[in-house]
Enzyme design. Sequence first.
Site, mmCIF file in Angstrom:
data_model
loop_
_atom_site.group_PDB
_atom_site.id
_atom_site.type_symbol
_atom_site.label_atom_id
_atom_site.label_comp_id
_atom_site.label_asym_id
_atom_site.label_seq_id
_atom_site.Cartn_x
_atom_site.Cartn_y
_atom_site.Cartn_z
ATOM 1 N N GLY A 181 -5.734 0.446 -0.349
ATOM 2 C CA GLY A 181 -5.701 0.550 -1.798
ATOM 3 C C GLY A 181 -4.943 1.693 -2.448
ATOM 4 O O GLY A 181 -4.849 1.703 -3.673
ATOM 5 N N GLY A 183 -1.691 2.385 -2.352
ATOM 6 C CA GLY A 183 -0.246 2.147 -2.482
ATOM 7 C C GLY A 183 0.237 2.048 -3.923
ATOM 8 O O GLY A 183 -0.511 1.646 -4.815
ATOM 9 N N CYS A 186 0.165 -1.502 -5.076
ATOM 10 C CA CYS A 186 -1.018 -2.189 -4.569
ATOM 11 C C CYS A 186 -2.018 -2.356 -5.698
ATOM 12 O O CYS A 186 -2.237 -1.437 -6.477
ATOM 13 C CB CYS A 186 -1.610 -1.313 -3.474
HETATM 14 P P1 5GP Z 1 3.218 3.684 -1.253
HETATM 15 O O1 5GP Z 1 3.904 4.648 -0.327
HETATM 16 O O2 5GP Z 1 4.196 2.861 -2.030
HETATM 17 O O3 5GP Z 1 2.197 4.346 -2.114
HETATM 18 O O4 5GP Z 1 2.380 2.682 -0.316
HETATM 19 C C1 5GP Z 1 2.990 1.855 0.635
HETATM 20 C C2 5GP Z 1 1.944 0.990 1.307
HETATM 21 O O5 5GP Z 1 1.295 0.132 0.353
HETATM 22 C C3 5GP Z 1 2.451 0.025 2.346
HETATM 23 O O6 5GP Z 1 2.784 0.617 3.561
HETATM 24 C C4 5GP Z 1 1.283 -0.955 2.465
HETATM 25 O O7 5GP Z 1 0.257 -0.471 3.300
HETATM 26 C C5 5GP Z 1 0.754 -0.991 1.047
HETATM 27 N N1 5GP Z 1 1.169 -2.228 0.353
HETATM 28 C C6 5GP Z 1 2.398 -2.752 0.275
HETATM 29 N N2 5GP Z 1 2.406 -3.890 -0.444
HETATM 30 C C7 5GP Z 1 1.136 -4.097 -0.828
HETATM 31 C C8 5GP Z 1 0.489 -5.135 -1.597
HETATM 32 O O8 5GP Z 1 1.086 -6.069 -2.107
HETATM 33 N N3 5GP Z 1 -0.862 -4.998 -1.748
HETATM 34 C C9 5GP Z 1 -1.558 -3.966 -1.188
HETATM 35 N N4 5GP Z 1 -2.866 -3.950 -1.353
HETATM 36 N N5 5GP Z 1 -0.967 -2.967 -0.502
HETATM 37 C C10 5GP Z 1 0.354 -3.045 -0.313
#
Ligand code: 5GP
Length: 346
Positions: A181, A183, A186
């Site tokens: 959660g 991301g 996300c």
């Molecule tokens: P960020 O670095 O952008 O904060 O987080 C990246 C991570 O978000 C990814 O490696 C993956 O674990 C998560 N993530 C990517 N796409 C999605 C999505 O559509 N839904 C959710 N719940 N998590 C995602």
Amino acid sequence: MRIETGLKLGFKDVMIRPKRSTLSSRSQVTLDRNFTFLHSKYKWNGIPIMAANMDTVGTFEMAKELAKHKIFTAIHKHYSLQEWKEFMESISDEMTDYFSVSTGTGSADSEKLAIIMKEHPQIKFICIDVANGYSEHFVNFVKKARKLYPTKVIMAGNVVTGEMVEELLLAGADIIKVGIGPGSVCTTRVKTGVGYPQLSAIIECADAAHGLGGQIVSDGGCKIPGDIAKAFGGGADFVMLGGMLAGHTESGGKTIEINGEKYKQFYGMSSETAMNKHVGGVADYRASEGKTVEVRYRGAVENTVQDFLGSLRSTCTYVGASKLKELTKRTTFIRVQEQHNEVFSK
Ligand code: 5GP
């Protein structure tokens, strides 16, 4: 119902306290780490930062660029067998230390993985990635993967609690992906109410993993370079980045022009955009759990990499860690009510 009242922290709740140091320059800091992975026994050296396995981040182009810095890319799972063939023909053997193939746990996924691994036995890392790593099916998949690929480094997740880290390590994973959660694209917490503050997840999961000789990767929630330092300070062995690596030339995805400015599309792997693109729409029994956004085009990823590696060296200098490996030991977090000064932020 039960309520857990213990304090749980995110990156925004802490800062790292400076400490006396004998280091006189950031150039004295080494960010390389050496790991021998738990089951595969593979010995790895590199800078333990990873590009996320998203098709607007973890691309072949990104992997080629980041490998120049010994930074890792989890390649997204949507490339065709032909695209894999062309990529593998275009790289050197040394580069195979800096990327993984990714897979889900469906039968189509595991069949594709088997073909890729058969055609390209030089691939060393496999990332088994599901949104919810708490299912029995997932644990069994990891066990099977360990039997099928005994010498490969297996990364598996995502989970956020110590007991599940232990279960997955015992099932055969070498590195556990931690984060539910946090991301940038996300919406799991919005849609489901489920999640765990990322810094506490790191601290608790690293403790569980290190007790068994395994490693963790903190996945998601880093918004600024200082968050990467906090993740390492909390005990993460690797830090995975999505949003911070989006919007670059190498990031994949469409380039869009809005009012004469260039933007790149960035979306979650469970967003409607991703599901329309890869699986023909959102199935009627589920909701999308990801956003689609436009990120201002940021040019070559090289400049961003220099910025966050320089920042991390600076953190190490502030706390007197001459090696990234020492950062956790040298970290004292202080709880705060404020972060950076935003007077001149947009
Ligand atoms: P960020 O670095 O952008 O904060 O987080 C990246 C991570 O978000 C990814 O490696 C993956 O674990 C998560 N993530 C990517 N796409 C999605 C999505 O559509 N839904 C959710 N719940 N998590 C995602």
